[in-house]
Design a protein around this motif. Structure first.
Motif, PDB file in Angstrom:
ATOM      1  N   LEU A   8       0.843  -1.198   0.000  1.00 58.70           N
ATOM      2  CA  LEU A   8       0.000   0.000   0.000  1.00 58.70           C
ATOM      3  C   LEU A   8       0.879   1.249   0.000  1.00 58.70           C
ATOM      4  O   LEU A   8       0.603   2.218  -0.702  1.00 58.70           O
ATOM      5  CB  LEU A   8      -0.905   0.018   1.233  1.00 58.70           C
ATOM      6  CG  LEU A   8      -1.956  -1.076   1.343  1.00 58.70           C
ATOM      7  CD1 LEU A   8      -2.753  -0.907   2.616  1.00 58.70           C
ATOM      8  CD2 LEU A   8      -2.886  -1.062   0.145  1.00 58.70           C
ATOM      9  N   GLN A  55       3.852   1.523  -1.201  1.00 54.12           N
ATOM     10  CA  GLN A  55       4.416   1.699  -2.542  1.00 54.12           C
ATOM     11  C   GLN A  55       3.398   2.263  -3.513  1.00 54.12           C
ATOM     12  O   GLN A  55       3.741   2.928  -4.471  1.00 54.12           O
ATOM     13  CB  GLN A  55       4.909   0.359  -3.090  1.00 54.12           C
ATOM     14  CG  GLN A  55       6.250  -0.059  -2.515  1.00 54.12           C
ATOM     15  CD  GLN A  55       6.425  -1.556  -2.608  1.00 54.12           C
ATOM     16  OE1 GLN A  55       5.740  -2.228  -3.370  1.00 54.12           O
ATOM     17  NE2 GLN A  55       7.355  -2.074  -1.825  1.00 54.12           N
ATOM     18  N   SER A  56       2.140   1.943  -3.277  1.00 57.93           N
ATOM     19  CA  SER A  56       1.110   2.447  -4.188  1.00 57.93           C
ATOM     20  C   SER A  56       0.652   3.849  -3.793  1.00 57.93           C
ATOM     21  O   SER A  56      -0.380   4.320  -4.272  1.00 57.93           O
ATOM     22  CB  SER A  56      -0.098   1.530  -4.185  1.00 57.93           C
ATOM     23  OG  SER A  56       0.287   0.206  -4.023  1.00 57.93           O
ATOM     24  N   ASN A  57       1.382   4.465  -2.863  1.00 59.60           N
ATOM     25  CA  ASN A  57       1.126   5.860  -2.529  1.00 59.60           C
ATOM     26  C   ASN A  57      -0.220   6.102  -1.864  1.00 59.60           C
ATOM     27  O   ASN A  57      -0.837   7.130  -2.086  1.00 59.60           O
ATOM     28  CB  ASN A  57       1.214   6.719  -3.782  1.00 59.60           C
ATOM     29  CG  ASN A  57       2.497   7.515  -3.772  1.00 59.60           C
ATOM     30  OD1 ASN A  57       3.111   7.652  -2.700  1.00 59.60           O
ATOM     31  ND2 ASN A  57       2.898   8.001  -4.918  1.00 59.60           N
ATOM     32  N   LYS A  58      -0.667   5.164  -1.069  1.00 61.23           N
ATOM     33  CA  LYS A  58      -1.934   5.378  -0.379  1.00 61.23           C
ATOM     34  C   LYS A  58      -1.657   6.042   0.970  1.00 61.23           C
ATOM     35  O   LYS A  58      -0.543   5.975   1.485  1.00 61.23           O
ATOM     36  CB  LYS A  58      -2.643   4.052  -0.158  1.00 61.23           C
ATOM     37  CG  LYS A  58      -2.711   3.218  -1.422  1.00 61.23           C
ATOM     38  CD  LYS A  58      -4.003   2.501  -1.524  1.00 61.23           C
ATOM     39  CE  LYS A  58      -4.111   1.734  -2.823  1.00 61.23           C
ATOM     40  NZ  LYS A  58      -4.735   2.501  -3.887  1.00 61.23           N
TER      41      LYS A  58
END
Ligand SMILES: Nc1ncnc2c1ncn2[C@@H]1O[C@H](COP(=O)(O)OP(=O)(O)O)[C@@H](O)[C@H]1O
Ligand SMILES: [Mg+2]
Lengths: 734, 259
Positions: B179, B181-184
């Motif tokens: 998460l 890494q996915s910029n959340k």
């Protein structure tokens, strides 16, 4: 988890990525595809469960054949057209030969006489003759019901013959408490008596004297008025109760079950109004309930048919496809209603156990009216047609008996559906409300709590509850009013008072209770003068078209009032002649116009538009309006459904365009009044030889002129500037 | 991205579960909302989600306010909750599709998303088995996947490791990494302080509904002079106890140490 750096954002296209989110203005809009997916999930959850299938399929398959055997026993006890068989025990062969000859003679004499022959099928007679007379005990045979009657004959050496009157002593042994035994004894006695009389006649004629019986008897068999019986009251009760058992488990499972299995929180995290989620559950519960109903109906009809009970019980054609369809319609309305009530009760429960605890009183309550209707003398009438549960039981019974009439049947179905809708709307308020989501206080006492804050408009729940109260109340009061024999003017006044109390009083009370400003809640607002002009024109110009529609409907055979009732109406009209015209116009034209608008385009309309868009708001209010107009004091008038609904569409559109109900009030009042004036002057028209207005189309000129005015009125309404925007915003949460 | 301002919840008349809570979480940040049982963590998350109405205060995500637009708010959030169950009679595939469509995806999008998540979360083996037959670990993976069906910018995790073994905890750890890494923007609520130390960037220490300390581990160490989160918490309880009578310390200590 994969070790590779999977970026889950880029997985789908940018539609659902972070950047796109900002531009997403509204929450998920309603779509049928989504609603279907919601429903599909609920159906999967219920139908994959074996418990559902068992109540659905196995129960009826087990229950009805067993029940059928019991019913057959009951039915044979009651039935009169079954072929009966009398067993006559007799002491010896010779006595038997004498008896059968005597009976045969009696039979032919009776058949020839005036006593109607075809009324009762001739019973079979079985003679029980002993092989060994010494061991034969006639009395014991009768006492043990091995024979219906014992016959002892002492012959005085004579044989039976017309010419030679013989003397014989006949002793009949009859069991005291058995109906069958008494009937058998009567049977023997009647035939021997006939033979006796004939012997006397012949002897007398032989002596040259004409013989006449001093008393001549004729017996006529009549069909009893109550063809039904307790059995016919029992069938609907079993059918309806069995039907709802199908819904109980799914209702608990889909509401309390969500909480019990901790799925409610993730469900509530969906960006969808709760009402839609609840509707999906409702559809699933109704589907299962209706399937159960269908299974039960099938099992019941097959059982009746297979045991050849249908003709015995129902008479006439027995169980026909049409009857099955009508029963299914009643069952469906009932399924809608009961499923909504079940959901209302289970929605607030925190666990299975609690939900079951709520349902037990409901089930007990459901059985009680069923027992009441088992008593004879109850039928679908103005009082009972609006009583939930009782009305459906009575309706199904009358369907089976073939004694239904249209108006109460319609009222029963419509009010049942309305109660269901109201219960569903209330359930939506309770289901998953915030306290409930976290698993503590809250529940359906919230429903009875007055809102603390002021609001502008009634909620959709309050609007639907209002509708569910008003429809039966309207039906019952108009039924009561039509019974009283007040003077015509008094009756007019009463009906006006009733209209005000129901259509304005009830919304007023409900609005006050919700702490809503009454004028705003009813939509009584100022608006542009253009609308008043348009409303005036439309009010004058619509009646010919409504009129033509009624005539058209009647000409294709949709007609509720039969001739006897038309006479009633005639006498009513005649009575009105003494009443001043203005009073008629005020009481039947203006007052209903004003009051009905306050409810249909005011309270109901404003509540509906909290959740529905403009089109659906107008349509739903119009259909409700149309249904109310089918109810007449004297009976149902289905030919008024379409015209009134169309009128409702026009009125709703006017209210929507103008943002106020005042123009619709003007339109409605003028429309009603013109129609009344036309009806009042029909005698005049008749004198002018224009003929009976009711059966003849209006002159073309009238139609053309009114079409013109109508067109202009519609144009003005369309083109005038709308004062306030129509609110179609999605509510935040329900 | 997530902003809470003066968020307060009072249950009934006088149970103050959350008291004037304000905090902010940025993109790609993992915020640990820590506190013993009953501190008000779950209540906070439910208010952000719009499941509970705040008594006062506001929660905002990307400019969307929970008080005015709760439905849109829900669309921005993925929720992982330890207590969340699965629908027993559905398969994981049906379940994921149901939630995807519920969040407004089209049918094709829902199919595709299910396939992707099944791959990422390694659900393929049991994708078409009934949820009732899944092991705890498998059910947890389905739950984690479910929170992402609509690819939300914000993910809220409520005690994600509760009741899981070491392998299960590792999966959650990897999930949070993914998460991040996915910029959340992520909030993790837990009372497992050591675990939190490993995967959170910043911490808020919630005690009796109040945010007592906030900052990165380094900042917290500097301001309190304690080496670890557990020690910081014990100090917090001591301080609190000196004001309120000593009996509180023991009960609260128990709460912290009873992990
Ligand atoms: N529905 C409720 N009604 C009343 N009090 C509640 C309710 N839910 C939680 N509480 C109380 O609020 C406080 C915070 O609870 P919660 O947010 O669940 O804590 P946490 O998740 O940190 O363990 C607790 O004292 C709890 O007893
Ligand atoms: Mg918690």
């Amino acid at each position: 988890m994969n070790d590779t750096h999977t970026n889950i954002n880029t997985a789908t296209d940018s539609k659902t990525s972070v950047q796109a989110t900002d531009s997403r203005q509204t929450a998920v809009p309603f779509s049928f595809a989504q609603q279907w997916e919601f429903t599909l999930k609920e159906l999967r959850e219920t139908l994959r469960d074996r418990r559902t299938i068992v109540t659905l399929m196995a129960m009826p398959l087990l229950l009805y054949p067993m029940l059928g055997l019991g019913l057959r026993f009951l039915a044979f006890q009651e039935s009169s057209d079954q072929k009966v068989e009398y067993r006559l025990a007799i002491g010896s062969e010779t006595e038997g030969a004498w008896l059968s000859e005597a009976l045969q003679l009696g039979n032919s004499l009776l058949a020839a006489s005036s006593e109607a022959k075809e009324q009762q099928p001739a019973p079979d007679v079985q003679l029980l003759v002993p092989n060994d007379p010494s061991e034969f005990d006639l009395e014991a045979l009768v006492k043990n019901s091995a024979a219906d009657v014992g016959v002892r004959v002492q012959l005085n050496g004579a044989s039976v013959g017309n010419q030679f009157p013989a003397t014989a002593r006949v002793q009949l042994l009859q069991s005291r408490d058995s109906v069958r035994s008494r009937d058998a004894a009567d049977y023997v006695q009647q035939r021997l008596a006939a033979a006796n009389i004939d012997w006397i006649r012949q002897t007398s004629e032989l002596n040259g004297k004409p013989f006449r019986l001093p008393v001549e008897q004729i017996r006529v068999l009549l069909e009893p008025a109550e063809t039904g019986s307790a059995v016919l009251g029992l069938l609907p009760l079993i059918l309806l109760l069995m039907t709802v058992t199908g819904g109980v488990y799914p209702a608990i499972d889909l509401t309390a079950g969500e909480r019990e299995r901790n799925t409610l929180e993730t469900l509530m995290a969906l960006p969808v109004p709760r009402f839609r989620l609840l509707v999906a559950k409702f559809v699933a519960v109704v589907a299962v309930t209706m399937l159960t109903g269908l299974m039960n109906l099938l099992a019941m009809s097959i059982t009746l048919y297979a045991l050849q009970l249908d003709k015995t019980l129902l008479g006439g054609d027995g169980f026909t496809l049409g009857l099955g369809c009508k029963l299914f319609l009643a069952l469906s309305a009932f399924a809608l209603f009961y499923s909504a009530v079940l959901l209302l009760l289970t929605s607030s429960a925190r666990s299975f156990k609690e939900a079951q605890a709520y349902l037990i009183p409901l089930l007990l309550l459901s059985i009680a009216p069923g027992l009441v209707i088992l008593m004879p003398g109850w039928n679908l009438a103005s009082g009972t047609a609006a009583l939930p549960l009782v009305n459906m039981l009575l309706l199904s019974r009358e369907l089976l008996e073939g004694t239904v009439t249209l108006l109460p049947a319609m009222v029963a179905i419509v009010s049942t559906v309305l109660y269901g809708v109201a219960a569903l709307a209330m359930a939506a308020q309770v289901f998953g409300n915030d306290a409930a989501a976290i698993g503590s206080r809250g529940g359906w006492k919230d429903l009875l709590q007055r809102p603390k804050e002021l609001s502008q408009q009634p909620s959709i729940t309050a609007a639907l509850v209002g509708l569910a109260i008003l429809f039966p109340a309207y039906f019952v009061t108009s039924g009561v009013l039509s019974r009283g024999d007040a003077q015509p003017s008094g009756r007019l006044g009463l009906s006006a008072a009733m209209t005000i109390a129901l259509f304005v009083g009830l919304p007023w009370l409900l609005l006050r209770w919700q702490r809503i400003d009454v004028l705003a809640g009813l939509g009584l607002k100022k608006t542009s003068w253009h609308y008043y002009v348009a409303a005036g024109m439309l009010g004058i110009a619509t009646w010919p078209w409504i009129f033509e529609l009624v005539v058209l409907a009647q000409s294709i055979g949709i007609r509720g009032i039969d001739l006897s009732q038309i006479e009633n109406v005639e006498s009513l009209l005649a009575g009105w002649r003494e009443v001043p015209l203005w009073l008629i116009v005020v009481c039947l034209g203006v007052v209903p116009g004003v009051c009905e608008e306050c409810f249909f385009r005011g309270y109901l309309f404003n509540g509906l538009k909290q959740h529905l868009n403009a089109t659906w708001t107008i349509v739903v209010a119009a259909v409700a309006f149309g249904l109310f107009h089918v109810v007449l004091a004297g009976g149902a008038a289905p030919e008024r459904l379409l015209p009134s609904t169309l009128m409702g569409l026009l009125l709703g559109w006017m209210a929507y365009r103008s943002g106020s109900i005042v123009p619709s009030i003007v339109l409605h009042a003028i429309h009603n009044s013109t129609l009344l004036l036309v009806v009042q002057s029909r005698d005049l028209l008749a004198e002018w030889n224009i003929g009976q207005v009711e059966q003849v189309h209006l002159p073309w000129l009238w139609l053309a002129v009114s079409a013109g005015v109508l067109g202009v009125g519609l144009m003005i309404t369309r083109l005038a500037i709308k004062p306030a925007p129509f609110s179609t915003k999605e509510p935040e949460t329900i | 991205m997530i902003e809470l301002s003066q968020l307060t919840k009072v249950y009934g008349e006088d149970v103050v579960a959350v008291d004037q809570l304000s905090l902010a979480v940025g993109q790609g940040e993992v915020y640990g909302l820590l506190g013993p049982n009953g501190a008000g963590k779950t209540t906070t998350l439910r208010m952000i989600l719009g499941l509970l109405q705040p008594t006062s205060g506001e929660a905002t995500i990307l400019g969307c306010r929970v008080s005015t637009d709760p439905l849109r708010m829900k669309q921005l959030i993925g929720l992982v909750s330890a207590s969340a169950g699965l629908y027993q009679w559905l398969t994981p595939r049906e379940l994921l599709q149901y939630f995807a469509i519920g969040f407004g995806l089209s049918l094709e999008q829902a199919f595709q998303r299910t396939r992707e998540l099944a791959e990422v979360m390694e659900l393929e083996r049991f994708l078409d088995r009934r949820c009732a037959t899944l092991s705890t670990g498998q059910a947890q993976r389905v739950n984690l996947a479910r929170a992402l069906v609509h690819d939300p910018p914000v993910v809220l995790l409520d005690e994600p490791t509760r009741g899981l073994d070491v392998v299960g905890a590792k999966i959650v750890f990897d999930y949070v990494q993914l998460l991040r890494q996915s910029n959340k923007a992520i909030i993790v609520c837990t009372h497992q302080l050591e675990e939190a130390e490993r995967f959170c960037d910043r911490f808020g220490l919630l005690y009796r509904g109040k945010l007592r300390y906030e900052g990165t581990l380094a900042e917290l160490r500097a301001s309190t002079g304690q080496p670890s989160l557990v020690d910081i918490f014990l100090k917090l309880l001591r301080d609190d106890g000196s004001g309120n009578g000593s009996s509180n310390i023991d009960s609260a200590k128990e709460a912290v140490l009873a992990q």
